[in-house]
Design a protein around this motif. Structure first.
Motif, short mmCIF file in Angstrom:
data_model
loop_
_atom_site.label_atom_id
_atom_site.label_comp_id
_atom_site.label_asym_id
_atom_site.label_seq_id
_atom_site.Cartn_x
_atom_site.Cartn_y
_atom_site.Cartn_z
N SER A 53 64.19 34.86 71.96
CA SER A 53 63.25 35.34 72.95
C SER A 53 62.11 36.14 72.33
CB SER A 53 63.97 36.23 73.97
OG SER A 53 64.93 35.48 74.69
N GLY A 54 62.30 36.59 71.09
CA GLY A 54 61.25 37.35 70.44
C GLY A 54 60.90 38.59 71.25
N ARG A 55 59.60 38.92 71.26
CA ARG A 55 59.16 40.11 72.00
C ARG A 55 58.09 39.79 73.04
NH1 ARG A 55 59.93 41.49 66.67
NH2 ARG A 55 61.64 42.95 66.35
N ILE A 56 57.72 38.51 73.14
CA ILE A 56 56.66 38.12 74.07
C ILE A 56 56.99 38.54 75.50
CG2 ILE A 56 55.61 36.13 75.21
CD1 ILE A 56 54.24 36.71 72.64
N TRP A 57 58.24 38.37 75.91
CA TRP A 57 58.60 38.70 77.28
C TRP A 57 58.57 40.22 77.52
CZ3 TRP A 57 60.23 34.09 75.26
CH2 TRP A 57 60.09 32.97 76.09
N ASP A 58 58.60 41.00 76.45
CA ASP A 58 58.53 42.45 76.59
C ASP A 58 57.09 42.96 76.64
OD1 ASP A 58 61.32 42.64 76.49
OD2 ASP A 58 61.31 42.76 74.29
N ILE A 59 56.18 42.28 75.93
CA ILE A 59 54.83 42.83 75.78
C ILE A 59 53.75 41.88 76.32
CG2 ILE A 59 55.43 44.32 73.83
CD1 ILE A 59 53.55 41.22 72.99
N HIS A 60 54.15 40.89 77.12
CA HIS A 60 53.20 39.90 77.62
C HIS A 60 52.03 40.55 78.37
CE1 HIS A 60 54.63 40.20 81.84
NE2 HIS A 60 55.78 40.51 81.27
N HIS A 61 52.27 41.64 79.04
CA HIS A 61 51.23 42.31 79.82
C HIS A 61 50.27 43.13 78.94
CE1 HIS A 61 54.67 44.95 79.30
NE2 HIS A 61 53.91 45.99 79.52
N LYS A 62 50.54 43.21 77.66
CA LYS A 62 49.69 43.99 76.75
C LYS A 62 48.81 43.10 75.87
CE LYS A 62 53.00 47.81 76.45
NZ LYS A 62 53.82 48.66 75.54
N ILE A 63 48.88 41.79 76.04
CA ILE A 63 48.13 40.86 75.21
C ILE A 63 47.37 39.86 76.09
CG2 ILE A 63 49.71 41.01 73.24
CD1 ILE A 63 51.01 38.40 74.19
N ASN A 64 46.37 39.21 75.51
CA ASN A 64 45.74 38.06 76.17
C ASN A 64 46.64 36.86 75.93
OD1 ASN A 64 43.38 39.40 77.04
ND2 ASN A 64 42.49 39.22 75.00
N MET A 65 47.14 36.27 76.98
CA MET A 65 48.14 35.22 76.83
C MET A 65 47.88 34.08 77.80
SD MET A 65 52.21 35.39 77.67
CE MET A 65 51.91 34.85 79.36
N SER A 66 48.04 32.87 77.31
CA SER A 66 48.09 31.71 78.18
C SER A 66 49.15 30.77 77.63
CB SER A 66 46.72 31.03 78.28
OG SER A 66 46.71 30.12 79.37
N PHE A 67 49.15 29.52 78.08
CA PHE A 67 50.25 28.62 77.74
C PHE A 67 49.76 27.41 76.97
CE2 PHE A 67 51.47 30.93 81.57
CZ PHE A 67 52.66 31.49 81.15
N GLY A 68 50.56 27.03 75.97
CA GLY A 68 50.38 25.78 75.26
C GLY A 68 51.62 24.93 75.40
N THR A 69 51.57 23.75 74.84
CA THR A 69 52.74 22.87 74.91
C THR A 69 53.32 22.56 73.54
OG1 THR A 69 51.43 20.84 74.82
CG2 THR A 69 51.85 21.77 77.00
N ASP A 70 52.66 23.05 72.46
CA ASP A 70 53.08 22.71 71.11
C ASP A 70 53.01 21.18 70.96
OD1 ASP A 70 53.70 23.75 68.62
OD2 ASP A 70 55.85 23.63 68.91
N GLY A 71 53.67 20.64 69.95
CA GLY A 71 53.69 19.20 69.79
C GLY A 71 54.76 18.57 70.65
N ALA A 72 54.52 17.36 71.12
CA ALA A 72 55.50 16.69 71.99
C ALA A 72 56.77 16.33 71.24
CB ALA A 72 54.89 15.44 72.61
N ALA A 73 56.75 16.39 69.90
CA ALA A 73 57.97 16.16 69.14
C ALA A 73 58.98 17.27 69.37
CB ALA A 73 57.66 16.03 67.65
N SER A 74 58.50 18.47 69.75
CA SER A 74 59.43 19.56 70.06
C SER A 74 59.53 19.79 71.56
CB SER A 74 59.00 20.85 69.37
OG SER A 74 57.72 21.28 69.80
N SER A 75 58.43 19.66 72.29
CA SER A 75 58.47 19.98 73.72
C SER A 75 58.72 18.76 74.60
CB SER A 75 57.16 20.64 74.16
OG SER A 75 56.11 19.71 74.17
N ASN A 76 58.48 17.55 74.05
CA ASN A 76 58.72 16.28 74.75
C ASN A 76 57.81 16.06 75.95
OD1 ASN A 76 61.50 17.26 73.56
ND2 ASN A 76 61.59 15.03 73.59
N SER A 77 56.90 16.97 76.21
CA SER A 77 55.96 16.80 77.32
C SER A 77 54.77 17.71 77.07
CB SER A 77 56.62 17.12 78.66
OG SER A 77 57.10 18.45 78.67
#
Length: 427
Positions: A274-298
């Motif tokens: 889970s890292g720390r993103i879920w703890d500090i998400h409100h303190k950073i500029n954040m949006s969403f990516g999908t990474d490569g489809a070889a790992s995310s499959n979509s």
């Protein structure tokens, strides 16, 4: 050729989640010209439908769609070192082009109007984006440890300098792979080249706890501090992942043009924690990516936002990660790419989605954003426009899907026949 059109009697969901009902949107030369109370006149009847800004995929490796499903149920080290890197070593520019076309077709179907890419074969990716009608911010991947680094940096610099202003739908930047593959002298050179051309960088940082630990052991600093020491935060930055960002890294990110592209499906798939993103998400500029489809499959940003919220709620409180917040984070991707997009307002480019939520998977509609975030899929996106041009119309992506699939199947057969090559780096 840009044309004029009017979307009639639409309900608008704005970038901040606010809703207006029964509006007409007039578009001319790719720009929103007016938004008014619905009235008489010709146009596309959007009664009962919702219009939103398009979606941004803030971190993608689009040619990797060609490897979708090729490496499953393996440890993350083996996924990279024994599967993906060896297969990638034999990839050709033509194969990268068709992998990108496949990714673009899937992204358009899922409502993506802009994406940030990080990969090799920039010319092939550029050609695919140019043909498809989508927008992209393309980062040329560079490994500072490569024996041909100077030549590769010179080639990337020439490509960016020659093409960065040629297409209003395409932006270019440098893509240093990561601190662990770019020693300080090479990363500093990449940043200097970005400054000289007035472009940004797109880099992987702190993807795993092991990377952070190794960085402290080797350089006595975090990956974020490593990048800062090389001048990396003096240019616009897209951070791929940053999952294990340290609390001590946060001061480096204040008042900077720095955006995190969070890809939770990959973290779950490869057991990255889970890292720390879920703890500090409100303190950073954040949006969403999908990474490569070889790992995310979509390649669906909505799916990534959904998973981000569900994981956060499970680990914390059901009252956290509210719908409007998730929508606003999706819209932040527009800020990171700095096209004239992301708002349904006069003067903005008409990069828009028309949603039909009157379907079995999303009806009844108590709150349209809830329907979109937690229930929708690609079938709910009736139309998609980029610069006022339809890239998806009446549920159909306006690309030759048969040609794309035919080429992809042929490439798949070649990939399996020739097998794996020699990987160039270790993950």
């Amino acid at each position: 050729m840009k044309t004029s059109l009017r979307l009639k009697n639409v309900n608008i969901i704005h970038h901040n989640g606010k809703i207006e009902v029964a509006k007409d949107i007039a578009i001319d030369n790719g720009i929103i010209q007016s938004i008014s109370a619905t009235g008489t006149g010709e146009g596309i009847d959007c009664s009962g439908l919702y219009v939103t800004p398009g979606l941004v995929n803030l971190h993608a490796h689009s040619p990797m769609n060609i490897f979708k499903g090729i490496a499953e149920d393996v440890h993350i080290d083996d996924w990279f070192n024994k599967e993906l890197f060896p297969y990638e070593s034999k990839l050709t520019a033509d194969e990268a082009y068709w992998g990108t076309m496949l990714a673009i077709a899937e992204m358009i179907n899922n409502g993506v109007t802009s994406f940030a890419d990080h990969y090799f074969f920039s010319e092939a990716i550029y050609a695919a984006v140019d043909k498809s009608g989508i927008r992209a911010d393309i980062a040329t991947t560079l490994f500072g440890m490569s024996p041909n680094f100077e030549e590769e940096l010179a080639s990337a610099t020439a490509f960016i300098a020659h093409n960065k202003d040629n297409n209003s739908r395409i932006k270019l930047r440098f893509g240093p792979h990561a601190p662990y593959t770019c020693p300080p002298n090479t990363l500093t050179k990449i940043v200097a080249s970005a400054k000289a051309l007035d472009v940004g960088i797109h880099i992987h940082l702190s993807e795993t706890k092991t990377q952070v630990d190794n960085s402290y052991n080797a350089s006595h600093c975090s990956p974020f501090e490593f990048l800062n020491d090389c001048g990396g935060f003096e240019v616009p930055v897209i951070i791929g992942h940053g999952l294990w960002v340290e609390h001590t890294d946060l001061p480096l990110l204040q008042d900077k043009n720095v955006y995190f592209a969070v890809c939770p499906k990959t973290y779950m798939k490869l057991a990255m924690g889970s890292g720390r993103i879920w703890d500090i998400h409100h303190k950073i500029n954040m949006s969403f990516g999908t990474d490569g489809a070889a790992s995310s499959n979509s390649v669906s940003p909505i799916e990534q936002a959904r998973l981000f919220a569900l994981h956060g709620k499970m680990a914390g409180s059901a009252e956290d990660f509210r719908i409007e917040y998730l929508w606003q984070q999706l819209m932040k991707g527009h800020e990171a790419l700095a096209f004239n997009t992301g708002k349904v307002e006069v003067g903005y480019d008409a990069d828009l989605l028309v949603w039909d939520l009157n379907k079995v998977n999303t009806a009844p509609i108590y709150h349209p954003l809830t329907s979109i975030i937690y229930s929708s899929d690609a079938s709910n996106i009736k139309h998609s426009l980029v610069q006022g041009q339809f890239v998806k119309y009446d549920g159909m992506v306006k690309l030759d899907l048969e040609e794309i699939i035919c080429n992809v199947k042929s490439i798949q057969a070649d990939i399996l026949k020739r097998g794996k090559g020699e990987k160039k780096i270790n993950y």
